[in-house]
Scaffold this motif. Sequence first.
Motif, PDB file in Angstrom:
ATOM      1  N   ILE A 100      -6.196   9.475  -9.835  1.00 11.32           N
ATOM      2  CA  ILE A 100      -7.307   9.448  -8.825  1.00 11.32           C
ATOM      3  C   ILE A 100      -8.602   9.664  -9.458  1.00 11.32           C
ATOM      4  CG2 ILE A 100      -8.458   9.738  -6.738  1.00 11.32           C
ATOM      5  CD1 ILE A 100      -5.208  10.247  -5.545  1.00 11.32           C
ATOM      6  N   ALA A 101      -8.618  10.811  -9.809  1.00 11.05           N
ATOM      7  CA  ALA A 101      -9.794  11.320 -10.498  1.00 11.05           C
ATOM      8  C   ALA A 101     -10.159  10.303 -11.638  1.00 11.05           C
ATOM      9  CB  ALA A 101      -9.723  12.785 -11.060  1.00 11.05           C
ATOM     10  N   THR A 102      -9.267   9.992 -12.502  1.00  9.62           N
ATOM     11  CA  THR A 102      -9.612   8.805 -13.623  1.00  9.62           C
ATOM     12  C   THR A 102     -10.225   7.707 -13.236  1.00  9.62           C
ATOM     13  OG1 THR A 102      -7.864  10.034 -14.992  1.00  9.62           O
ATOM     14  CG2 THR A 102      -8.648   7.741 -15.631  1.00  9.62           C
ATOM     15  N   ILE A 103      -9.709   7.054 -12.167  1.00 11.33           N
ATOM     16  CA  ILE A 103     -10.146   5.753 -11.761  1.00 11.33           C
ATOM     17  C   ILE A 103     -11.575   6.025 -11.110  1.00 11.33           C
ATOM     18  CG2 ILE A 103      -9.707   4.164  -9.715  1.00 11.33           C
ATOM     19  CD1 ILE A 103      -6.767   4.393 -10.109  1.00 11.33           C
ATOM     20  N   MET A 104     -11.712   7.341 -10.465  1.00 15.73           N
ATOM     21  CA  MET A 104     -13.181   7.307  -9.711  1.00 15.73           C
ATOM     22  C   MET A 104     -14.321   7.499 -10.974  1.00 15.73           C
ATOM     23  SD  MET A 104     -12.150  10.002  -6.730  1.00 15.73           S
ATOM     24  CE  MET A 104     -13.894  10.354  -6.445  1.00 15.73           C
ATOM     25  N   LYS A 105     -13.884   8.286 -11.773  1.00 16.80           N
ATOM     26  CA  LYS A 105     -14.954   8.621 -12.874  1.00 16.80           C
ATOM     27  C   LYS A 105     -15.181   7.344 -13.573  1.00 16.80           C
ATOM     28  CE  LYS A 105     -12.632  12.155 -14.503  1.00 16.80           C
ATOM     29  NZ  LYS A 105     -12.045  13.251 -15.342  1.00 16.80           N
ATOM     30  N   ASN A 123       3.066  -1.992 -11.611  1.00 17.48           N
ATOM     31  CA  ASN A 123       4.046  -1.605 -12.784  1.00 17.48           C
ATOM     32  C   ASN A 123       3.797  -0.022 -12.850  1.00 17.48           C
ATOM     33  OD1 ASN A 123       4.710  -4.182 -13.439  1.00 17.48           O
ATOM     34  ND2 ASN A 123       2.699  -4.222 -14.832  1.00 17.48           N
ATOM     35  N   GLY A 124       3.788   0.342 -11.650  1.00 18.35           N
ATOM     36  CA  GLY A 124       3.968   2.075 -11.628  1.00 18.35           C
ATOM     37  C   GLY A 124       2.507   2.616 -11.894  1.00 18.35           C
ATOM     38  N   GLU A 125       1.506   1.943 -12.054  1.00 18.95           N
ATOM     39  CA  GLU A 125       0.273   2.597 -12.378  1.00 18.95           C
ATOM     40  C   GLU A 125      -0.645   2.329 -11.318  1.00 18.95           C
ATOM     41  OE1 GLU A 125      -2.492   2.892 -16.209  1.00 18.95           O
ATOM     42  OE2 GLU A 125      -2.642   0.917 -15.198  1.00 18.95           O
ATOM     43  N   LEU A 126      -1.512   3.148 -10.771  1.00 15.07           N
ATOM     44  CA  LEU A 126      -2.509   2.997  -9.732  1.00 15.07           C
ATOM     45  C   LEU A 126      -3.456   2.051 -10.401  1.00 15.07           C
ATOM     46  CD1 LEU A 126      -3.390   6.636  -8.092  1.00 15.07           C
ATOM     47  CD2 LEU A 126      -2.324   4.500  -6.982  1.00 15.07           C
ATOM     48  N   ALA A 127      -3.825   1.163  -9.310  1.00 16.74           N
ATOM     49  CA  ALA A 127      -4.749   0.085  -9.671  1.00 16.74           C
ATOM     50  C   ALA A 127      -6.100   0.156  -8.990  1.00 16.74           C
ATOM     51  CB  ALA A 127      -4.238  -1.274  -9.734  1.00 16.74           C
ATOM     52  N   ALA A 130     -12.142   2.606  -4.935  1.00 21.82           N
ATOM     53  CA  ALA A 130     -12.470   2.105  -6.423  1.00 21.82           C
ATOM     54  C   ALA A 130     -11.132   1.435  -7.156  1.00 21.82           C
ATOM     55  CB  ALA A 130     -12.759   3.357  -6.989  1.00 21.82           C
ATOM     56  N   THR A 131     -11.569   0.446  -7.852  1.00 22.39           N
ATOM     57  CA  THR A 131     -10.300  -0.118  -8.650  1.00 22.39           C
ATOM     58  C   THR A 131     -10.522  -0.209  -9.943  1.00 22.39           C
ATOM     59  OG1 THR A 131     -10.278  -1.790  -6.468  1.00 22.39           O
ATOM     60  CG2 THR A 131      -9.532  -2.400  -8.671  1.00 22.39           C
ATOM     61  N   ARG A 132      -9.449  -0.066 -10.741  1.00 21.99           N
ATOM     62  CA  ARG A 132      -9.610  -0.101 -12.209  1.00 21.99           C
ATOM     63  C   ARG A 132     -10.054  -1.552 -12.592  1.00 21.99           C
ATOM     64  NH1 ARG A 132      -6.634   3.869 -15.103  1.00 21.99           N
ATOM     65  NH2 ARG A 132      -5.052   4.781 -13.508  1.00 21.99           N
ATOM     66  N   GLU A 133     -10.931  -1.437 -13.630  1.00 25.96           N
ATOM     67  CA  GLU A 133     -11.704  -2.808 -14.013  1.00 25.96           C
ATOM     68  C   GLU A 133     -10.786  -4.054 -14.273  1.00 25.96           C
ATOM     69  OE1 GLU A 133     -15.343  -4.162 -17.178  1.00 25.96           O
ATOM     70  OE2 GLU A 133     -14.328  -2.198 -17.373  1.00 25.96           O
ATOM     71  N   ILE A 145       0.725  -1.125  -0.019  1.00 27.25           N
ATOM     72  CA  ILE A 145       0.068   0.037   0.006  1.00 27.25           C
ATOM     73  C   ILE A 145       0.830   1.239   0.088  1.00 27.25           C
ATOM     74  CG2 ILE A 145      -1.770   1.228   1.191  1.00 27.25           C
ATOM     75  CD1 ILE A 145      -2.740  -1.685   0.236  1.00 27.25           C
ATOM     76  N   ALA A 146       0.572   2.131  -0.867  1.00 24.65           N
ATOM     77  CA  ALA A 146       1.276   3.473  -0.763  1.00 24.65           C
ATOM     78  C   ALA A 146       0.337   4.495  -0.482  1.00 24.65           C
ATOM     79  CB  ALA A 146       1.838   3.810  -2.351  1.00 24.65           C
ATOM     80  N   LYS A 147       1.044   5.483   0.167  1.00 20.78           N
ATOM     81  CA  LYS A 147       0.217   6.964   0.357  1.00 20.78           C
ATOM     82  C   LYS A 147       0.591   7.750  -0.729  1.00 20.78           C
ATOM     83  CE  LYS A 147       0.341  10.726   3.800  1.00 20.78           C
ATOM     84  NZ  LYS A 147      -1.114  10.789   3.875  1.00 20.78           N
ATOM     85  N   LEU A 148      -0.532   8.313  -1.066  1.00 18.28           N
ATOM     86  CA  LEU A 148      -0.896   8.965  -2.393  1.00 18.28           C
ATOM     87  C   LEU A 148      -0.893  10.604  -2.208  1.00 18.28           C
ATOM     88  CD1 LEU A 148      -3.606   6.976  -4.203  1.00 18.28           C
ATOM     89  CD2 LEU A 148      -1.142   6.473  -4.182  1.00 18.28           C
TER      90      LEU A 148
END
Length: 257
Positions: free
Chosen positions: A136-141, A172-176, A194-197, A125-128
């Motif tokens: 973050i906004a992209t994942i939420m939307k 791989n460096g991208e928020l999942a 929220a989690t990417r599909e 887990i990383a602190k953002l």
Amino acid sequence: MEIVPLEASSEPMFWEHVNQDIPYYYFFASDWKYNKNETKILLALRENRIDGMLLVYRHSIVQLRGTQEAAKALLERLDLEKVELQALEQHKPYVLERYKPTSTHQMMLMVLHKGEESLHVKHSIAKLDATEAEQIATIMKKADPEFWGTTTDQNIIDGMNRGANWLGIKINGELASIGNARLTEWGGHIGVVATREAHRNKGYATSIVSELVRKILEKLPIAMIYVLSDNPPAIRAYEKVGFKKYKTYFFMRGEKR
């Protein structure tokens, strides 16, 4: 029954009332304490006791609590053209008399008391921070266009500046997967999970929620989270961590009839 605005003179009665059930009145307490300039609260009084309350935040977000009689009287004083409103299920008929819904949901409040947690942190887990606000906004939307479709990176940054704690899992460096919580003197409220599909069903959300709960309960006695009642996977994930169903609410977005 008398309907009056919450003012300094009635604050002792207000705080005595809301402190009896903080999860039920959480937004009344937190918005009045931390966002008073953007918050209006009406009290329904009978013989110097509070029978109900109505909160209006930023001229559009509404919370309604109390007896049926109080709810009806409070709604008669609500004069907004558009609302995003949460009320008890028993208040639904009165709400629909005044507002035409564009969307409705049943929303569940879940609560976890310290000592009842069952944490499952199986991922790193990383602190953002603000540099990840756009992701973050992209994942939420994408995760929930109805509730978060208009979220911007500036909204995220503003929330961070007001104390929202964001955690994430990176692949791989991208928020999942992401999640946030806000800690107040009464408890911690988890506002977003929220989690990417492409990364779902891997236990990421359970790890995020577990870590948020751990951080909350290090300092506070209770954690709270809202979830739509028709989202069984999310409910199961939260129950796995130790959350229990507390109350259900009627939620709607609508326009004045």
